[in-house]
Motif scaffolding. Structure first.
Motif, PDB file in Angstrom:
ATOM      1  N   SER A   1     -74.237 101.315  -1.183  1.00 15.28           N
ATOM      2  CA  SER A   1     -73.511 100.341  -1.905  1.00 15.28           C
ATOM      3  C   SER A   1     -71.930 100.668  -1.695  1.00 15.28           C
ATOM      4  CB  SER A   1     -73.980 100.568  -3.606  1.00 15.28           C
ATOM      5  OG  SER A   1     -73.546 101.893  -3.999  1.00 15.28           O
ATOM      6  N   TYR A   2     -71.371  99.177  -1.700  1.00 13.25           N
ATOM      7  CA  TYR A   2     -69.951  99.020  -1.539  1.00 13.25           C
ATOM      8  C   TYR A   2     -69.389  98.511  -2.700  1.00 13.25           C
ATOM      9  CZ  TYR A   2     -71.685 100.362   3.134  1.00 13.25           C
ATOM     10  OH  TYR A   2     -72.167 100.996   3.978  1.00 13.25           O
ATOM     11  N   GLN A   3     -68.117  98.801  -2.995  1.00 10.22           N
ATOM     12  CA  GLN A   3     -67.286  98.083  -3.898  1.00 10.22           C
ATOM     13  C   GLN A   3     -65.715  97.694  -3.104  1.00 10.22           C
ATOM     14  OE1 GLN A   3     -66.114  99.730  -7.705  1.00 10.22           O
ATOM     15  NE2 GLN A   3     -63.971  98.811  -7.582  1.00 10.22           N
ATOM     16  N   VAL A   4     -65.554  96.461  -3.142  1.00 14.41           N
ATOM     17  CA  VAL A   4     -64.497  95.859  -2.258  1.00 14.41           C
ATOM     18  C   VAL A   4     -63.500  95.211  -3.247  1.00 14.41           C
ATOM     19  CG1 VAL A   4     -63.936  94.538  -0.244  1.00 14.41           C
ATOM     20  CG2 VAL A   4     -66.272  95.262  -0.334  1.00 14.41           C
ATOM     21  N   ASP A   5     -62.065  95.957  -3.038  1.00  9.13           N
ATOM     22  CA  ASP A   5     -61.189  95.355  -3.764  1.00  9.13           C
ATOM     23  C   ASP A   5     -60.283  94.697  -2.882  1.00  9.13           C
ATOM     24  OD1 ASP A   5     -61.926  96.751  -6.205  1.00  9.13           O
ATOM     25  OD2 ASP A   5     -61.017  98.474  -5.506  1.00  9.13           O
ATOM     26  N   ILE A   6     -60.038  93.506  -3.222  1.00  9.16           N
ATOM     27  CA  ILE A   6     -59.100  92.444  -2.134  1.00  9.16           C
ATOM     28  C   ILE A   6     -58.033  92.390  -2.787  1.00  9.16           C
ATOM     29  CG2 ILE A   6     -59.412  90.348  -0.944  1.00  9.16           C
ATOM     30  CD1 ILE A   6     -62.443  90.240  -1.680  1.00  9.16           C
ATOM     31  N   ILE A   7     -57.064  92.527  -1.792  1.00 12.92           N
ATOM     32  CA  ILE A   7     -55.578  92.223  -2.290  1.00 12.92           C
ATOM     33  C   ILE A   7     -55.343  90.823  -1.878  1.00 12.92           C
ATOM     34  CG2 ILE A   7     -53.079  92.976  -2.065  1.00 12.92           C
ATOM     35  CD1 ILE A   7     -54.044  95.813  -1.433  1.00 12.92           C
ATOM     36  N   LEU A   8     -54.843  89.902  -2.871  1.00 17.26           N
ATOM     37  CA  LEU A   8     -54.799  88.337  -2.403  1.00 17.26           C
ATOM     38  C   LEU A   8     -53.200  88.172  -2.100  1.00 17.26           C
ATOM     39  CD1 LEU A   8     -56.795  86.749  -5.498  1.00 17.26           C
ATOM     40  CD2 LEU A   8     -57.478  86.924  -3.056  1.00 17.26           C
ATOM     41  N   PRO A   9     -52.862  87.295  -1.275  1.00 15.44           N
ATOM     42  CA  PRO A   9     -51.481  87.110  -1.051  1.00 15.44           C
ATOM     43  C   PRO A   9     -50.510  87.267  -1.949  1.00 15.44           C
ATOM     44  CG  PRO A   9     -53.092  85.262   0.162  1.00 15.44           C
ATOM     45  CD  PRO A   9     -53.754  86.180  -1.077  1.00 15.44           C
TER      46      PRO A   9
ATOM     47  N   ASP B   1     -67.385 108.253   1.812  1.00 13.57           N
ATOM     48  CA  ASP B   1     -67.931 108.707   3.039  1.00 13.57           C
ATOM     49  C   ASP B   1     -67.459 107.597   4.381  1.00 13.57           C
ATOM     50  OD1 ASP B   1     -69.278 109.684   5.390  1.00 13.57           O
ATOM     51  OD2 ASP B   1     -71.039 109.959   4.334  1.00 13.57           O
ATOM     52  N   LEU B   2     -66.815 108.062   5.224  1.00 13.56           N
ATOM     53  CA  LEU B   2     -66.130 107.434   6.235  1.00 13.56           C
ATOM     54  C   LEU B   2     -67.335 106.710   6.934  1.00 13.56           C
ATOM     55  CD1 LEU B   2     -63.952 105.703   7.817  1.00 13.56           C
ATOM     56  CD2 LEU B   2     -63.442 107.804   9.077  1.00 13.56           C
ATOM     57  N   GLN B   3     -68.564 107.528   7.466  1.00 17.50           N
ATOM     58  CA  GLN B   3     -69.300 107.113   8.183  1.00 17.50           C
ATOM     59  C   GLN B   3     -70.198 105.743   7.406  1.00 17.50           C
ATOM     60  OE1 GLN B   3     -70.214 108.007  11.058  1.00 17.50           O
ATOM     61  NE2 GLN B   3     -68.283 109.551  11.231  1.00 17.50           N
ATOM     62  N   LEU B   4     -70.271 106.154   5.994  1.00 14.97           N
ATOM     63  CA  LEU B   4     -70.986 105.001   5.373  1.00 14.97           C
ATOM     64  C   LEU B   4     -70.250 103.656   5.500  1.00 14.97           C
ATOM     65  CD1 LEU B   4     -72.539 106.669   2.430  1.00 14.97           C
ATOM     66  CD2 LEU B   4     -73.612 106.047   4.312  1.00 14.97           C
TER      67      LEU B   4
ATOM     68  N   SER C   1     -72.338 103.840  -9.959  1.00 12.46           N
ATOM     69  CA  SER C   1     -71.379 104.347  -9.033  1.00 12.46           C
ATOM     70  C   SER C   1     -71.590 104.026  -7.560  1.00 12.46           C
ATOM     71  CB  SER C   1     -71.049 105.919  -9.151  1.00 12.46           C
ATOM     72  OG  SER C   1     -69.808 106.298  -8.490  1.00 12.46           O
ATOM     73  N   PRO C   2     -70.597 103.146  -7.045  1.00 17.43           N
ATOM     74  CA  PRO C   2     -70.650 102.991  -5.837  1.00 17.43           C
ATOM     75  C   PRO C   2     -70.484 103.906  -4.624  1.00 17.43           C
ATOM     76  CG  PRO C   2     -68.624 102.294  -6.269  1.00 17.43           C
ATOM     77  CD  PRO C   2     -69.338 102.564  -7.552  1.00 17.43           C
ATOM     78  N   ASP C   3     -71.189 103.957  -3.379  1.00 22.82           N
ATOM     79  CA  ASP C   3     -71.154 105.069  -2.543  1.00 22.82           C
ATOM     80  C   ASP C   3     -69.782 105.076  -1.855  1.00 22.82           C
ATOM     81  OD1 ASP C   3     -73.658 105.778  -3.133  1.00 22.82           O
ATOM     82  OD2 ASP C   3     -74.645 104.206  -1.636  1.00 22.82           O
ATOM     83  N   VAL C   4     -69.202 104.008  -1.628  1.00 21.96           N
ATOM     84  CA  VAL C   4     -67.889 103.714  -0.795  1.00 21.96           C
ATOM     85  C   VAL C   4     -66.982 102.652  -1.722  1.00 21.96           C
ATOM     86  CG1 VAL C   4     -66.813 103.216   1.279  1.00 21.96           C
ATOM     87  CG2 VAL C   4     -68.735 104.349   1.318  1.00 21.96           C
TER      88      VAL C   4
END
Length: 395
Positions: A307-315, A377-380, A341-344
């Motif tokens: 599972s992933y949480q993606v934090d996006i930085i807008l312009p 984990d970078l591999q994930l 809790s997300p894995d990455v």
């Protein structure tokens, strides 16, 4: 493979000068009551340190050592459990008695004096570590992601303890510095075609810097992760074909243009170049997220499994967060923080995320260039490339 390092391996039998394995007073602790003249074989490093000690210090050292040994004899059945240590053949024990270095002990049974002996085991077997991939610039301007696998062994236990604190970390930094220095003098073509010879030269360079640490590097193998940027010559290749047309003086160029006929193919080419295609609009983050949801499947979950949480930085500097859960079922995606809790946790700019989703940028290249920040984990994190491939095929 690269064992031709210029250093002779010390045979196991030559360690006899370091071996005092008897249990007796004059066997296990050779030179027990000596004051550092005949039994000391550690060389100039210890002699220089001991030369500054006065006779009073040596007398106190002998008295304290005798009292501790007498106390150990009086309580021998109990003190034997703490004073006797077994050292295997592939190890040596470096002992500091009242702060002074003694000859490395072992293999066999070694006698330690309680309260005044501090010891450290040194493994003589071959060990290995990897130099993590780092960005390097070759002679022709190519940006590479290069790593290395290094094997080494300790041949002098005393030096390996005295000279450097963290042997693996110091050797890794030395290997990384030598690799950057050596590859900076080579072009990309030479690096790809002469990896074995470059590794052999790196072996000699690293050994020159680490021989005073009491270790010898036996093998260096270069690993190329990716070419992040091609050489300057490759970038200038298409422009090189235009250069001959632009050569010559201004009158010659004007004459060439005036002599061309209206129906010639050159005129058609000029018309074609003047046509400008409108730039392709990139999808927004919401459109990309909507493109992810239809392709989620159990097959994709089995390939990724995280599972992933993606934090996006807008312009404008604002932040947006969405999650991709590919750990169970058919997967889920949506805005906000995932349940649990997300894995990455990933942090990426909006335009970089668009390039990742469209397949124009690979996750490893984005991570190595600092455009993708990873917590976990970078591999994930790199497994997300399977999702990006699926998005590209679906579009």
């Amino acid at each position: 493979m690269f064992s031709r390092s210029g250093y002779q391996a010390l045979p196991l039998g030559d360690f006899d000068r370091f071996q005092q394995s008897s249990i007796g007073l004059y066997g296990a602790q050779k030179g027990f009551f000596s004051f550092g003249s005949k039994a000391d074989q550690l060389g100039s490093a210890r002699n220089a340190a001991d030369s500054s000690q006065g006779w009073l210090s040596w007398i106190c050292h002998g008295i304290i050592t005798s009292l501790v040994f007498l106390l150990m004899l009086l309580t021998f059945p109990i003190s034997g459990w703490f004073a006797l240590k077994i050292v295997p053949t592939y190890e040596r024990m470096v002992i500091f008695r009242l702060g002074r270095l003694r000859a490395p002990q072992g293999p066999g049974v070694v006698l330690l004096l309680p309260f005044i002996d501090h010891w450290q085991r040194v493994d003589l077997r071959t060990r290995a570590f990897n130099v993590p991939p780092c960005k390097l610039i070759s002679r022709d301007g190519a940006v590479l992601s290069m790593g290395a696998d290094v094997q080494f062994r300790v041949w002098d236990p005393a030096l390996s303890v005295l000279v450097v604190k963290d042997l693996v970390a110091a050797t890794r930094m030395t290997a990384q510095s030598a690799m950057a220095k050596a590859l900076g003098k080579k072009s990309l073509r030479e690096i790809q075609g002469e990896k074995l010879r470059i590794g052999e030269q790196l072996l000699l360079d690293i050994n020159d810097m680490t021989k005073s640490w009491g270790l010898e590097v036996d093998r260096v193998e270069l690993t190329m992760e990716a070419v992040l940027q091609p050489p300057r010559d490759a970038l200038q290749g298409p422009l090189g074909a235009i250069a001959p047309v632009l050569e010559g003086s201004p009158p010659q160029l004007a004459s060439h243009l005036l002599d061309s006929k209206p129906g010639a193919p050159e005129a058609d080419s000029v018309v074609t170049v003047s046509e400008v295609n409108p730039p392709r609009r990139r999808p927004s983050v919401a459109e990309l997220l909507s493109a992810v949801e239809p392709i989620l499947s159990e097959a994709l979950v089995s390939q990724v499994g995280a599972s992933y949480q993606v934090d996006i930085i807008l312009p404008g500097g604002a932040r947006s967060t969405f999650f991709i859960d590919l750990s169970s079922g058919s997967g889920r995606a949506g805005c906000g923080v995932p349940q649990g809790s997300p894995d990455v946790v990933l942090e990426v700019a909006e335009e970089d995320l668009q390039e990742l989703m469209l397949g124009e940028l690979r996750p490893l290249a984005a991570y190595m260039s600092g455009r993708l920040r990873v917590q976990g984990d970078l591999q994930l994190a790199l497994r997300l490339e399977e999702l990006f491939k699926a998005v590209k095929l679906h579009r």
